[in-house]
Design an enzyme around this catalytic site. Structure first.
Site, short mmCIF file in Angstrom:
data_model
loop_
_atom_site.label_atom_id
_atom_site.label_comp_id
_atom_site.label_asym_id
_atom_site.label_seq_id
_atom_site.Cartn_x
_atom_site.Cartn_y
_atom_site.Cartn_z
N CYS A 245 0.85 -1.13 -0.20
CA CYS A 245 0.04 -0.08 0.05
C CYS A 245 0.81 1.38 0.12
CB CYS A 245 -1.01 -0.02 1.05
SG CYS A 245 -0.33 -0.81 2.74
N HIS B 114 -3.03 6.28 4.42
CA HIS B 114 -1.52 6.08 4.87
C HIS B 114 -1.11 7.44 4.17
CE1 HIS B 114 -1.45 2.24 5.63
NE2 HIS B 114 -1.04 1.72 4.81
N1 LIG Z 1 -4.97 -3.35 4.37
C1 LIG Z 1 -4.24 -2.77 3.49
O1 LIG Z 1 -4.00 -1.66 3.55
C2 LIG Z 1 -3.47 -3.83 2.39
C3 LIG Z 1 -2.99 -3.04 1.38
C4 LIG Z 1 -2.06 -3.84 0.50
C5 LIG Z 1 -2.29 -5.25 0.53
N2 LIG Z 1 -2.96 -5.64 1.54
C6 LIG Z 1 -2.96 -7.20 1.54
O2 LIG Z 1 -4.46 -7.69 1.36
C7 LIG Z 1 -4.65 -8.87 2.31
C8 LIG Z 1 -5.87 -8.88 2.92
O3 LIG Z 1 -5.81 -7.59 3.82
P1 LIG Z 1 -6.98 -7.22 4.77
O4 LIG Z 1 -6.47 -5.88 5.43
O5 LIG Z 1 -8.17 -7.14 3.74
O6 LIG Z 1 -7.11 -8.21 6.01
P2 LIG Z 1 -8.21 -8.56 6.91
O7 LIG Z 1 -9.14 -7.67 6.88
O8 LIG Z 1 -7.61 -9.55 8.01
O9 LIG Z 1 -8.97 -9.75 5.82
C9 LIG Z 1 -8.14 -11.17 5.74
C10 LIG Z 1 -9.05 -11.94 4.85
O10 LIG Z 1 -8.50 -13.17 4.31
C11 LIG Z 1 -9.32 -14.36 4.61
N3 LIG Z 1 -8.75 -15.61 5.03
C12 LIG Z 1 -7.64 -15.66 5.99
N4 LIG Z 1 -7.53 -16.78 6.09
C13 LIG Z 1 -7.90 -17.70 5.02
C14 LIG Z 1 -7.90 -18.94 4.33
N5 LIG Z 1 -7.19 -19.80 5.01
N6 LIG Z 1 -8.56 -19.12 3.23
C15 LIG Z 1 -9.27 -18.23 2.89
N7 LIG Z 1 -9.50 -16.94 3.20
C16 LIG Z 1 -8.92 -16.61 4.19
C17 LIG Z 1 -10.34 -13.85 5.79
O11 LIG Z 1 -11.47 -14.66 5.80
P3 LIG Z 1 -12.11 -14.92 7.25
O12 LIG Z 1 -13.16 -13.72 7.54
O13 LIG Z 1 -12.90 -16.18 7.05
O14 LIG Z 1 -11.12 -14.88 8.08
C18 LIG Z 1 -10.54 -12.25 5.36
O15 LIG Z 1 -11.55 -12.44 4.54
C19 LIG Z 1 -3.24 -9.02 2.89
O16 LIG Z 1 -2.52 -9.91 1.91
C20 LIG Z 1 -2.68 -7.75 3.05
O17 LIG Z 1 -1.16 -7.96 3.10
C21 LIG Z 1 -3.75 -5.00 2.43
#
Ligand SMILES: NC(=O)c1ccc[n+]([C@@H]2O[C@H](COP(=O)([O-])OP(=O)(O)OC[C@H]3O[C@@H](n4cnc5c(N)ncnc54)[C@H](OP(=O)(O)O)[C@@H]3O)[C@@H](O)[C@H]2O)c1
Length: 344
Positions: A130, A242
């Site tokens: 990000c 950010h």
């Molecule tokens: N937040 C940011 O600013 C940002 C920016 C760039 C990239 N990212 C990347 O985007 C990704 C997600 O971030 P987020 O902020 O959305 O995280 P989050 O809010 O914690 O959500 C995680 C998601 O992944 C799912 N998940 C976890 N374990 C899983 C599994 N074994 N099989 C299938 N689904 C699974 C969760 O489902 P459940 O609800 O079922 O647990 C939930 O839908 C990460 O890789 C992060 O590094 C985030």
């Protein structure tokens, strides 16, 4: 022409934003499938005015799905993206699992759209970190004009960058402070409410953190391997958005006025730069917006050809979900993908 799109991590911060953005931008979908872990099977998420029932990733067959946008962390991506790609479904991955793989393009459409053609090697396209996404959107037009030699950046990263648990921790700790309750630290390494933490991701041997290293490696991969960059990444008690304090040294002269004019015309950028009270953007105002906002542009007289500026963007949108959807749009615009199922 329309596409069957699966969102993995649909219950997460980024996944929900992806569903919103696919809808808002009218991406041509024949069907959208919401996937997450078994924990969320059967729960509901919104897609426009429709409600989607969440399915479990490990029970889903990708053979008739065209595009999979992965947003469930690095481990899930490492296990699943290659398998999904092999089934002929193009994976756009938000995690860091494949960003540094020579056979996987790392794409910000405003910066290096032509690199996308590499994706056929593994059927995987990586979305950057990000902090890097918003930085390169602003650096690219300035680099084209005056060639960047070195960048020094300090980030002020919101808790939503650490997922749902990060947002919950700021909320819970803040409430606990106000009601004089016990403040528990679970997700972050120290208390985040009314504090800042100079530590994101793991420490590396040289003392930098992995988050800081990512900004270096990803800027080089997308923009120019010759650019030197050093970063200090800091978590701040902001929910969304950010911010970055950036100092740039160029090879050729560039004035603050020239930079302002260039950035005003640049794709994805919005300049908000008045030298008066409130004449700049803050993360609160960036939340829900698509642009990378640039403020406080000024010449740095301590180096030759130096500029300092303040860059802010919604990390869940340009930093993640919006960029991923823009990559999907690029695949369609360039006819790099065809739907598996032809419309009746
Ligand atoms: N937040 C940011 O600013 C940002 C920016 C760039 C990239 N990212 C990347 O985007 C990704 C997600 O971030 P987020 O902020 O959305 O995280 P989050 O809010 O914690 O959500 C995680 C998601 O992944 C799912 N998940 C976890 N374990 C899983 C599994 N074994 N099989 C299938 N689904 C699974 C969760 O489902 P459940 O609800 O079922 O647990 C939930 O839908 C990460 O890789 C992060 O590094 C985030």
């Amino acid at each position: 022409m329309s596409f069957k799109v699966a969102i993995v991590g649909a219950t997460g911060n980024v996944g929900r934003e992806m569903l919103n953005i696919l809808e808002e931008r009218g991406f041509p979908v024949s069907e959208v499938v919401a996937l997450a872990s078994r924990r969320s099977q059967g729960t509901e998420v919104s897609f426009g005015d429709r409600t989607l029932k969440v399915k479990s990733l490990d029970q889903y067959d990708f053979s008739d799905t065209d595009i999979c946008i992965m947003s469930a962390g690095g481990n899930v991506s490492k296990e699943w993206s290659p398998k999904i790609g092999k089934q002929g479904c193009v994976v756009i991955d938000n995690s860091s699992a494949f960003r540094y793989d020579q056979d996987v393009p790392l794409i910000v459409p405003e910066v290096n759209p032509d690199a996308i053609s590499l994706f056929t090697r593994k059927n995987i396209i990586a979305n950057p970190n990000c902090s890097t996404a918003q930085l390169v959107v602003a650096l690219k037009p300035l680099h084209d004009f005056a060639t960047i030699k070195r960048v020094v950046v300090a980030t002020y990263q919101s808790v939503s960058g650490a997922g749902k648990e990060g947002m919950d921790e700021l909320f819970t700790q803040t409430r606990a402070v106000f009601v004089a309750d016990q403040v528990d630290v679970k997700k972050f390494t120290k208390r985040i409410a009314f504090n800042v933490i100079p530590h994101i991701d793991v420490f590396l041997d040289d003392g930098f953190t992995k988050e800081e290293w990512k900004m270096v490696a990803e800027t080089k991969k997308m923009l120019d391997p010759k650019i030197k960059l050093t970063a200090t990444c800091v978590r701040v008690p902001v929910f969304i958005g950010h911010s970055e304090a950036v100092n740039i040294e160029f090879e050729k002269p560039i004035t603050a006025d020239e930079a302002r004019d260039i950035l005003r015309e640049a794709p994805g950028c919005q300049v908000l730069d008045k030298r008066e009270d409130g004449g700049y953007i803050t993360p609160l105002e960036s939340a829900g917006e698509d642009a990378t906002f640039i403020s406080r542009i000024r010449e740095d007289s301590t180096i030759d050809n130096g500029l300092s500026m303040w860059i802010v963007s919604d990390n869940l949108r340009k930093g993640a979900a919006l960029n991923a959807v823009q990559i999907a749009e690029l695949l369609v615009e360039r006819s790099l993908i065809q739907p598996k199922k032809k419309a009746a």
